[in-house]
Motif scaffolding. Structure first.
Motif, PDB file in Angstrom:
ATOM      1  N   LEU A 203       0.833  -1.222   0.000  1.00  0.00           N
ATOM      2  CA  LEU A 203       0.000   0.000   0.000  1.00  0.00           C
ATOM      3  C   LEU A 203       0.861   1.263   0.000  1.00  0.00           C
ATOM      4  N   LYS A 204       2.049   1.166   0.570  1.00  0.00           N
ATOM      5  CA  LYS A 204       2.968   2.318   0.598  1.00  0.00           C
ATOM      6  C   LYS A 204       3.818   2.391  -0.672  1.00  0.00           C
ATOM      7  N   GLY A 205       3.596   1.464  -1.581  1.00  0.00           N
ATOM      8  CA  GLY A 205       4.310   1.513  -2.851  1.00  0.00           C
ATOM      9  C   GLY A 205       5.660   0.802  -2.842  1.00  0.00           C
ATOM     10  N   CYS A 206       5.861  -0.098  -1.865  1.00  0.00           N
ATOM     11  CA  CYS A 206       7.145  -0.807  -1.787  1.00  0.00           C
ATOM     12  C   CYS A 206       7.045  -2.176  -2.462  1.00  0.00           C
ATOM     13  N   GLU A 207       8.210  -2.706  -2.839  1.00  0.00           N
ATOM     14  CA  GLU A 207       8.313  -4.103  -3.270  1.00  0.00           C
ATOM     15  C   GLU A 207       8.516  -4.912  -2.002  1.00  0.00           C
ATOM     16  N   MET A 208       7.737  -5.981  -1.836  1.00  0.00           N
ATOM     17  CA  MET A 208       7.852  -6.748  -0.601  1.00  0.00           C
ATOM     18  C   MET A 208       8.431  -8.142  -0.851  1.00  0.00           C
ATOM     19  N   TRP A 209       9.333  -8.531   0.026  1.00  0.00           N
ATOM     20  CA  TRP A 209      10.041  -9.803  -0.072  1.00  0.00           C
ATOM     21  C   TRP A 209       9.999 -10.508   1.274  1.00  0.00           C
ATOM     22  N   ILE A 210      10.106 -11.819   1.267  1.00  0.00           N
ATOM     23  CA  ILE A 210      10.281 -12.544   2.530  1.00  0.00           C
ATOM     24  C   ILE A 210      11.620 -13.285   2.471  1.00  0.00           C
ATOM     25  N   VAL A 211      12.180 -13.506   3.653  1.00  0.00           N
ATOM     26  CA  VAL A 211      13.389 -14.330   3.748  1.00  0.00           C
ATOM     27  C   VAL A 211      12.983 -15.613   4.449  1.00  0.00           C
ATOM     28  N   ARG A 212      13.182 -16.746   3.804  1.00  0.00           N
ATOM     29  CA  ARG A 212      12.818 -18.030   4.397  1.00  0.00           C
ATOM     30  C   ARG A 212      13.861 -18.469   5.426  1.00  0.00           C
ATOM     31  N   GLU A 213      13.369 -19.129   6.473  1.00  0.00           N
ATOM     32  CA  GLU A 213      14.246 -19.743   7.491  1.00  0.00           C
ATOM     33  C   GLU A 213      15.086 -18.740   8.276  1.00  0.00           C
ATOM     34  N   GLY A 214      14.506 -17.617   8.608  1.00  0.00           N
ATOM     35  CA  GLY A 214      15.153 -16.646   9.490  1.00  0.00           C
ATOM     36  C   GLY A 214      16.507 -16.179   8.982  1.00  0.00           C
ATOM     37  N   TYR A 215      17.409 -15.914   9.910  1.00  0.00           N
ATOM     38  CA  TYR A 215      18.749 -15.427   9.530  1.00  0.00           C
ATOM     39  C   TYR A 215      19.507 -16.465   8.703  1.00  0.00           C
ATOM     40  N   GLU A 216      19.146 -17.728   8.892  1.00  0.00           N
ATOM     41  CA  GLU A 216      19.814 -18.793   8.139  1.00  0.00           C
ATOM     42  C   GLU A 216      19.601 -18.561   6.631  1.00  0.00           C
ATOM     43  N   GLY A 217      18.405 -18.129   6.274  1.00  0.00           N
ATOM     44  CA  GLY A 217      18.089 -17.854   4.871  1.00  0.00           C
ATOM     45  C   GLY A 217      18.817 -16.637   4.321  1.00  0.00           C
ATOM     46  N   LEU A 218      19.212 -15.745   5.212  1.00  0.00           N
ATOM     47  CA  LEU A 218      19.982 -14.566   4.772  1.00  0.00           C
ATOM     48  C   LEU A 218      21.435 -14.943   4.535  1.00  0.00           C
ATOM     49  N   VAL A 219      21.916 -15.826   5.383  1.00  0.00           N
ATOM     50  CA  VAL A 219      23.320 -16.221   5.284  1.00  0.00           C
ATOM     51  C   VAL A 219      23.544 -17.075   4.035  1.00  0.00           C
ATOM     52  N   GLU A 220      22.551 -17.924   3.715  1.00  0.00           N
ATOM     53  CA  GLU A 220      22.647 -18.784   2.530  1.00  0.00           C
ATOM     54  C   GLU A 220      22.526 -17.947   1.261  1.00  0.00           C
ATOM     55  N   GLU A 221      23.212 -18.372   0.232  1.00  0.00           N
ATOM     56  CA  GLU A 221      23.060 -17.666  -1.035  1.00  0.00           C
ATOM     57  C   GLU A 221      21.760 -18.109  -1.689  1.00  0.00           C
ATOM     58  N   SER A 222      20.972 -17.131  -2.114  1.00  0.00           N
ATOM     59  CA  SER A 222      19.677 -17.450  -2.714  1.00  0.00           C
ATOM     60  C   SER A 222      19.795 -17.550  -4.231  1.00  0.00           C
ATOM     61  N   VAL A 223      19.177 -18.587  -4.784  1.00  0.00           N
ATOM     62  CA  VAL A 223      19.147 -18.737  -6.242  1.00  0.00           C
ATOM     63  C   VAL A 223      18.118 -17.753  -6.796  1.00  0.00           C
TER      64      VAL A 223
ATOM     65  N   THR B 187       9.610 -24.534  -7.436  1.00  0.00           N
ATOM     66  CA  THR B 187      10.217 -24.983  -6.181  1.00  0.00           C
ATOM     67  C   THR B 187      10.761 -23.783  -5.401  1.00  0.00           C
ATOM     68  N   LEU B 188      10.814 -23.952  -4.113  1.00  0.00           N
ATOM     69  CA  LEU B 188      11.453 -22.929  -3.270  1.00  0.00           C
ATOM     70  C   LEU B 188      12.842 -23.391  -2.850  1.00  0.00           C
ATOM     71  N   LYS B 189      13.191 -24.586  -3.286  1.00  0.00           N
ATOM     72  CA  LYS B 189      14.507 -25.127  -2.905  1.00  0.00           C
ATOM     73  C   LYS B 189      15.615 -24.196  -3.393  1.00  0.00           C
ATOM     74  N   GLY B 190      16.490 -23.819  -2.485  1.00  0.00           N
ATOM     75  CA  GLY B 190      17.602 -22.943  -2.848  1.00  0.00           C
ATOM     76  C   GLY B 190      17.207 -21.486  -2.996  1.00  0.00           C
ATOM     77  N   ARG B 191      15.949 -21.198  -2.778  1.00  0.00           N
ATOM     78  CA  ARG B 191      15.510 -19.795  -2.885  1.00  0.00           C
ATOM     79  C   ARG B 191      15.112 -19.327  -1.488  1.00  0.00           C
ATOM     80  N   TYR B 192      15.860 -18.379  -0.974  1.00  0.00           N
ATOM     81  CA  TYR B 192      15.601 -17.918   0.392  1.00  0.00           C
ATOM     82  C   TYR B 192      15.019 -16.514   0.426  1.00  0.00           C
ATOM     83  N   ILE B 193      15.406 -15.695  -0.533  1.00  0.00           N
ATOM     84  CA  ILE B 193      14.880 -14.324  -0.567  1.00  0.00           C
ATOM     85  C   ILE B 193      13.874 -14.289  -1.717  1.00  0.00           C
ATOM     86  N   VAL B 194      12.603 -14.210  -1.361  1.00  0.00           N
ATOM     87  CA  VAL B 194      11.521 -14.468  -2.316  1.00  0.00           C
ATOM     88  C   VAL B 194      10.537 -13.298  -2.336  1.00  0.00           C
ATOM     89  N   ARG B 195      10.193 -12.850  -3.520  1.00  0.00           N
ATOM     90  CA  ARG B 195       9.235 -11.740  -3.606  1.00  0.00           C
ATOM     91  C   ARG B 195       7.817 -12.251  -3.358  1.00  0.00           C
TER      92      ARG B 195
END
Ligand code: ATP
Ligand code: F6P
Length: 184
Positions: A29-49, A84-92
């Motif tokens: 609603l504020k005009g932002c692109e929104m993303w989620i990171v899967r599996e908490g900080y672990e998903g941030l540390v992992e490289e996302s495909v 699949t979400l396998k290997g994808r941690y930062i997902v729009r």
């Protein structure tokens, strides 16, 4: 357009999905692109495909649905012969991807207790992945441990950026404003 990512961390709790849903909708609603990171900080540390298919699917309406809401809800992270979400941690995610999450307990985006994020190398990897994905801000939903981690990450951000620059990671195009734009 500002890109905001949300993660859930630590033990799961009843309100996490509702919080993620409301932040996603608020951001859109504020005009932002929104993303989620899967599996908490672990998903941030992992490289996302990166998912290039996402950007070329003409059937998905802009900011409504990016197609992974069902996968997140399904919990298996993988459909037979399909996405699949396998290997994808930062997902729009879009509006429809988080529909119905209000009344679901726990967290559909996953959570973890990340040992790697407790270490400086882990946090540097997390910063690298955020910058690579072009994320401007991170929202952390968790308890005191998760927020302590977020606070440490924020305070270290300028020195992490300096380290990454010193390593000549020029393809990341780290601008001077990168030291200011990532907030918790
Ligand atoms: N001091 C810290 N430095 C860096 N990261 C931390 C720190 N403390 C916690 N974290 C990160 O936050 C994660 C979650 O923290 P923790 O396990 O304490 O849960 P919490 O957020 O307090 O939730 P709960 O209430 O369920 O325990 C940790 O696994 C770790 O990755
Ligand atoms: O489509 P969603 O995300 O499940 O949200 C539905 C809920 O949102 C509202 O439309 C507004 O809060 C409620 O009336 C309804 O229960």
């Amino acid at each position: 357009m500002m890109k905001i990512a949300i993660l859930t961390s630590g033990g799961d709790s009843a309100g996490m999905n509702a919080a993620v849903r409301s932040i996603v909708k608020w951001g859109i609603l504020k005009g932002c692109e929104m993303w989620i990171v899967r599996e908490g900080y672990e998903g941030l540390v992992e490289e996302s495909v990166k998912d290039t298919e996402l950007k070329t699917d003409k059937n998905l309406l802009h900011n409504l649905r990016f197609g992974d809401g069902e996968l997140l809800r399904d919990g298996t992270s993988e459909f037979m012969g399909g996405r699949t979400l396998k290997g994808r941690y930062i997902v729009r995610v879009g509006w429809d991807d988080v529909r119905g999450w209000f009344s679901e307990g726990g967290t559909l985006i996953g959570t973890a207790r990340s040992v790697a994020f407790r270490k400086p190398e882990g946090r540097r990897s997390a910063a690298f992945n955020l910058i690579k994905e072009g994320i401007d801000a991170l929202v952390v939903c968790g308890g005191d441990g998760s927020l302590t981690g977020a606070d440490i990450f924020r305070s270290e951000w300028p020195s992490i950026i300096k380290d990454l620059r010193d390593q000549s990671l020029s393809h990341l195009r780290i601008s001077p404003s990168s030291t200011q734009t990532l907030t918790d």
